[in-house]
Design an enzyme around this catalytic site. Structure first.
Site, PDB file in Angstrom:
ATOM      1  CD  GLU A  79      -3.088  -0.933   0.222  1.00  0.00           C
ATOM      2  OE1 GLU A  79      -3.662   0.169   0.221  1.00  0.00           O
ATOM      3  OE2 GLU A  79      -3.411  -1.864  -0.534  1.00  0.00           O
ATOM      4  CG  HIS A 111      -3.590   2.971   4.223  1.00  0.00           C
ATOM      5  ND1 HIS A 111      -4.278   3.758   3.317  1.00  0.00           N
ATOM      6  CD2 HIS A 111      -3.364   1.801   3.598  1.00  0.00           C
ATOM      7  CE1 HIS A 111      -4.456   3.081   2.190  1.00  0.00           C
ATOM      8  NE2 HIS A 111      -3.913   1.889   2.339  1.00  0.00           N
ATOM      9  CB  CYS A 131      -4.731  10.538   1.933  1.00  0.00           C
ATOM     10  SG  CYS A 131      -5.118   9.330   3.207  1.00  0.00           S
TER      11      CYS A 131
END
EC number: 3.5.3.23
Length: 446
Positions: free
Chosen positions: A175, A246, A367
């Site tokens: 990720e 995350h 992000c």
């Protein structure tokens, strides 16, 4: 020690920004599925955040959105005919697949890649491994174009190494930098690389939500990059099951400071001991931990306090935390944030930024950017047309105002006219950012 800065490579929000609820475990994405989005507003919010940081003296680069809809996916799955027919058939016969093909998820550049700066890499180059993002269909489409994008921005192979993504296989689920933290005395000094993973490849995972990052993926990245002083703490299972899909939802670190929630790591004591060992002789880590009592998981996920940018700002003695407006609006998160500066610790100031369109899909300020530590020479070697300043801000804002819709519901994405709109917009963008006339699949006839 070589002088260096931490640049932010921010993802430009794409014209198909919408709320279709594609990410299990991302509570905001699920909650807002089907709602009306504002692609123009979202893109302008992102540009506003970039302008704020550029004005503070933080180097910024713009990463282009990917071509969406991704017709190659739909064609590979058996939809045929003209491009418009493919899109119409997919929305009629398999709307879930069509939604995935239209997702603007590449805007969240924290997932674009994992980065090792030259100060930590065995060969003295900056290394990038684009994430394969294979846990979710819509994100698994990103790797090849992200690779192309990074190779345009960082083209000098004597200074940069942009690898291919890891094999697209569940054992190597990756990720990107959303699960990586680098701590150091100064950006140009040797650092400690924290690769935070959610599950092991052969482990049976029975959590409420997916554990998206495998330890084996990050071990492969560490070997590829020759990343020095690597440690591999495990993300807290309770955090994942609470909606922290995350690690950057529960933890952020810059320079000596690691700012984290008590649920962030499965074994916080082992994590702290590992950081101290790896940092021994280089710097003294500063741990800023927030308890569940002060910030319960529900408020943490709602406010995205830890999905903030922790920044070194020229002229300021202590770090600056750039948090989403939702942190300011949540009383418990706001109290925690404001207490940081009063504590006389490593974080000296908290500022807030409105990225509500992104937040409604579960992506805060952190992000939207990929952090890349660069020396002066490396900074100068990056594509200058993508270097963000007031002039580029104005040019991109004008482009967004002309090319983006201010209202979009998922059903609008089925309109074949969107293909023409999006492609004309992206074709113009390749000129603005000097990406070349073959950057996007449609420009190559693919």
């Amino acid at each position: 020690m070589t002088s260096a800065v931490e640049a932010n490579c921010d993802g430009l929000v794409g014209p198909t920004h919408s709320y279709v609820g594609l990410s299990p475990g991302n509570l905001a994405s699920q909650k807002n599925a089907g709602e009306v989005s504002n692609p123009r507003g979202a893109a302008l919010e992102g540009l506003g955040k970039m302008r704020k940081l550029a004005d503070w003296g933080v180097p910024q680069f713009a990463l282009p959105p990917h071509e969406r809809p991704n017709l190659s996916l739909l064609k590979a799955l058996g939809f045929s005919g003209s491009d418009g027919t493919v899109l119409e058939r997919a929305w009629k016969e398999a709307p879930a697949l069509a939604s995935a093909a239209c997702s603007a998820s590449p805007m969240w550049a924290a997932n674009a890649a994992t980065v090792t700066p030259s100060a930590d890499a065995a060969d003295g180059r900056v290394h990038f491994t684009p994430a394969n993002l294979l846990t979710n269909l819509h994100r698994s489409l990103e790797g090849p174009q992200t690779t192309r994008s990074l190779r345009r921005l960082f083209a000098d192979e004597s200074r940069f190494a942009v690898h291919d993504p890891l094999p697209a296989q569940p054992h190597f689920a990756d990720e990107g930098a959303a699960n990586h933290v680098r701590l150091c005395a100064e950006h140009g000094a040797p650092g400690v690389n924290m690769f935070v993973w959610g599950r092991e490849a052969w482990e049976h995972w029975d959590g409420r939500y997916p554990a998206r990052q495998t330890r084996e993926a990050f071990e492969a990245v560490e070997r590829r990059h020759g990343a020095a002083r690597a440690i591999f703490p495990r993300q807290g299972k309770a955090a994942i099951n609470g909606g922290a899909f995350h690690n950057d939802v529960v933890c952020v670190g810059t320079r000596e400071c690691l700012f984290f929630h008590e649920s962030a790591f499965e074994d916080r004591n082992a994590m702290i001991a590992s950081v101290r060992r790896a940092a021994d002789g280089l710097f003294e880590p500063a741990f800023v931990e927030i308890s569940e009592a002060d910030l319960p998981m529900a408020d943490l996920v709602a406010s995205y306090l830890f999905n903030s940018q922790l920044l070194v700002i020229p002229g300021e003695d202590r770090l600056v935390l750039l948090a989403p407006a939702e942190t300011r609006d949540n009383p418990r998160a706001h109290a925690v944030a404001e207490s940081l500066a009063a504590s006389n610790g490593p974080i000296g100031r908290v500022d807030y930024v409105d990225v509500r369109q992104s937040m409604r899909n579960g992506g805060g300020p952190a992000c939207l950017r990929l952090r890349v530590v660069l020396t002066e020479g490396e900074l100068a070697a990056a594509n200058p047309a993508q270097r963000f300043d007031a002039a580029l801000h104005d040019r991109l804002a004008d482009w967004v105002e002309r090319r983006y819709r201010d209202r979009l519901v998922p059903g609008d994405l089925a309109d074949p006219l969107r293909l023409t709109e999006v492609r004309e917009a992206l074709d113009e963008l390749t000129v603005i950012l000097d990406l070349g006339s073959d950057f996007y699949p449609f420009q190559r006839g693919a």
